[in-house]
Design an enzyme around this catalytic site. Sequence first.
Site, PDB file in Angstrom:
ATOM      1  N   LYS A  20      53.013  51.223  43.357  1.00 56.23           N
ATOM      2  CA  LYS A  20      53.412  52.492  43.995  1.00 56.23           C
ATOM      3  C   LYS A  20      53.170  52.439  45.511  1.00 56.23           C
ATOM      4  O   LYS A  20      54.013  52.857  46.295  1.00 56.23           O
ATOM      5  CB  LYS A  20      52.640  53.669  43.373  1.00 56.23           C
ATOM      6  N   ARG A  94      49.112  63.647  38.318  1.00 57.99           N
ATOM      7  CA  ARG A  94      48.686  62.612  37.379  1.00 57.99           C
ATOM      8  C   ARG A  94      48.255  63.200  36.037  1.00 57.99           C
ATOM      9  O   ARG A  94      47.838  62.473  35.150  1.00 57.99           O
ATOM     10  CB  ARG A  94      47.483  61.931  38.007  1.00 57.99           C
ATOM     11  N   ARG A 133      43.760  41.958  45.188  1.00 57.60           N
ATOM     12  CA  ARG A 133      44.209  42.982  46.141  1.00 57.60           C
ATOM     13  C   ARG A 133      43.129  43.373  47.156  1.00 57.60           C
ATOM     14  O   ARG A 133      41.981  43.573  46.816  1.00 57.60           O
ATOM     15  CB  ARG A 133      44.644  44.216  45.351  1.00 57.60           C
ATOM     16  N   ARG A 166      38.749  47.347  46.876  1.00 55.75           N
ATOM     17  CA  ARG A 166      38.473  48.627  46.222  1.00 55.75           C
ATOM     18  C   ARG A 166      37.424  48.431  45.140  1.00 55.75           C
ATOM     19  O   ARG A 166      37.554  47.527  44.322  1.00 55.75           O
ATOM     20  CB  ARG A 166      39.765  49.184  45.594  1.00 55.75           C
ATOM     21  N   ARG A 177      41.007  52.740  33.844  1.00 56.79           N
ATOM     22  CA  ARG A 177      42.136  53.344  34.574  1.00 56.79           C
ATOM     23  C   ARG A 177      43.419  53.274  33.753  1.00 56.79           C
ATOM     24  O   ARG A 177      44.191  54.227  33.714  1.00 56.79           O
ATOM     25  CB  ARG A 177      42.315  52.643  35.926  1.00 56.79           C
TER      26      ARG A 177
HETATM   27  P1  ATP Z   1      47.200  51.852  42.234  1.00 59.49           P
HETATM   28  O1  ATP Z   1      46.783  52.287  43.588  1.00 59.49           O
HETATM   29  O2  ATP Z   1      47.039  50.410  41.988  1.00 59.49           O
HETATM   30  O3  ATP Z   1      48.562  52.328  41.842  1.00 59.49           O
HETATM   31  P2  ATP Z   1      45.786  53.792  40.794  1.00 59.49           P
HETATM   32  O4  ATP Z   1      47.053  54.524  40.538  1.00 59.49           O
HETATM   33  O5  ATP Z   1      44.790  53.710  39.677  1.00 59.49           O
HETATM   34  O6  ATP Z   1      46.157  52.364  41.184  1.00 59.49           O
HETATM   35  P3  ATP Z   1      45.058  55.370  43.124  1.00 59.49           P
HETATM   36  O7  ATP Z   1      46.265  56.200  42.972  1.00 59.49           O
HETATM   37  O8  ATP Z   1      44.786  54.731  44.412  1.00 59.49           O
HETATM   38  O9  ATP Z   1      44.961  54.218  42.039  1.00 59.49           O
HETATM   39  O10 ATP Z   1      43.790  56.269  42.692  1.00 59.49           O
HETATM   40  C1  ATP Z   1      42.484  55.758  42.716  1.00 59.49           C
HETATM   41  C2  ATP Z   1      41.537  56.725  42.041  1.00 59.49           C
HETATM   42  O11 ATP Z   1      41.567  57.995  42.732  1.00 59.49           O
HETATM   43  C3  ATP Z   1      41.892  57.079  40.599  1.00 59.49           C
HETATM   44  O12 ATP Z   1      41.381  56.143  39.675  1.00 59.49           O
HETATM   45  C4  ATP Z   1      41.220  58.464  40.451  1.00 59.49           C
HETATM   46  O13 ATP Z   1      39.830  58.354  40.315  1.00 59.49           O
HETATM   47  C5  ATP Z   1      41.496  59.082  41.819  1.00 59.49           C
HETATM   48  N1  ATP Z   1      42.782  59.827  41.851  1.00 59.49           N
HETATM   49  C6  ATP Z   1      43.890  59.521  42.579  1.00 59.49           C
HETATM   50  N2  ATP Z   1      44.865  60.416  42.362  1.00 59.49           N
HETATM   51  C7  ATP Z   1      44.376  61.322  41.475  1.00 59.49           C
HETATM   52  C8  ATP Z   1      44.900  62.489  40.847  1.00 59.49           C
HETATM   53  N3  ATP Z   1      46.141  62.912  41.097  1.00 59.49           N
HETATM   54  N4  ATP Z   1      44.091  63.150  39.989  1.00 59.49           N
HETATM   55  C9  ATP Z   1      42.843  62.752  39.730  1.00 59.49           C
HETATM   56  N5  ATP Z   1      42.290  61.671  40.282  1.00 59.49           N
HETATM   57  C10 ATP Z   1      43.030  60.945  41.152  1.00 59.49           C
HETATM   58 MG    MG Z   2      47.983  53.204  44.962  1.00 57.44          MG
END
Ligand code: ATP
Ligand code: MG
Length: 230
Positions: A20, A94, A133, A166, A177
Site C-alpha cells: 500500500k 481498517r 524492509r 519497524r 497483523r
Molecule cells: P503495511 O504498512 O506493510 O501495509 P500494515 O498495514 O500492517 O502494514 P500500517 O498500516 O503501517 O501497517 O500500520 C501499522 C500499525 O499501526 C498497525 O499494526 C496498527 O497497530 C496501527 N494502525 C494503523 N492503521 C490503523 C487503523 N486504521 N486502525 C487501528 N490501528 C491502526
Molecule cells: Mg503501510
Amino acid sequence: MAKFQPPLRLLLIGSPGSGKGTQSERIQKNFSVSHISSGDSLRKNVAQKSDIGLQAAAAMAKGNLVSDDLMTLLIKSELDQVNNANWLLDGFPRTIEQARILDSMLIKNMQPLNLVINLVVPEEVILGRIIDRWVHIPSGRVYNLSYNPPKVAGHDDVTGEPLSKRPDDNPDTFKVRIQNYHTLTAPLLEHYEKVMITLKGNTSDEIYPQIERELVNRFGMMPRRLETSS
Ligand code: ATP
Ligand code: MG
C-alpha cells in the site's frame, strides 16, 4: 467540453506488506493526489512522543489495532488539511466501525469514496518483503534491501536521514497483523464491494500499471510524465 470529474477518493486496502505504501508513493509521484497513511502518521506520532503516539505505541508494537476512537481523531485532522483535492487513504478504515465513521464524515463534508483498490499478494512473498524492509519515518518512504535499496545504505535517498526498522516487522508480530487483517479488515471488502476492484501480483511493479490504468480510464487523470508531451 471536458466532462466533470469528481475528485479522487481512493482507498487502498490489502494485507500488511501488500505494498500500500509503495503504490501510494508511485501514485503521488505520477498524479496530483494527497496521501494519507494511518500507519505513517501513527509512526510519526510515536517518534514525536505526542499524546496520540504514547497511547498508540503499545498496541502497534504487538501488531494489534489502535482504538477506533483514537484513529478517528487522527484521520479527521489529516482529512481537514487536504480539503477538496484528490486524495488517497492507506491503512484507514481498517474495521467496519471505522468504515461507518468515515462514510458518515464524507457524506457530511466531501464526496464519498469512489474507488477502493484491493491489493492481493501471496502471503509467502509478503513475509520475505517485511523482513527486508526499512522506512524513513518522517516521510513514510519505504525501502527494501533486495529490490529497492537506498542509494546509501541505511539512509533516505531524499533527505539523507537515517532509516529505521519497524519494530512490528518481525515474523511473530507479522503473524498477529495478518490474523487481525483477516478477522477485522477483510470484512470491509464486502462493505465496499460496489466501488471495489481487486488487483493481483507478486510485485508492486506488476500491480502499479494496473492502478494507473484505472485512474486514467475512470477519472480521466493524466500521469505527469505524459502531460508535457501532449
Ligand atoms: P503495511 O504498512 O506493510 O501495509 P500494515 O498495514 O500492517 O502494514 P500500517 O498500516 O503501517 O501497517 O500500520 C501499522 C500499525 O499501526 C498497525 O499494526 C496498527 O497497530 C496501527 N494502525 C494503523 N492503521 C490503523 C487503523 N486504521 N486502525 C487501528 N490501528 C491502526
Ligand atoms: Mg503501510
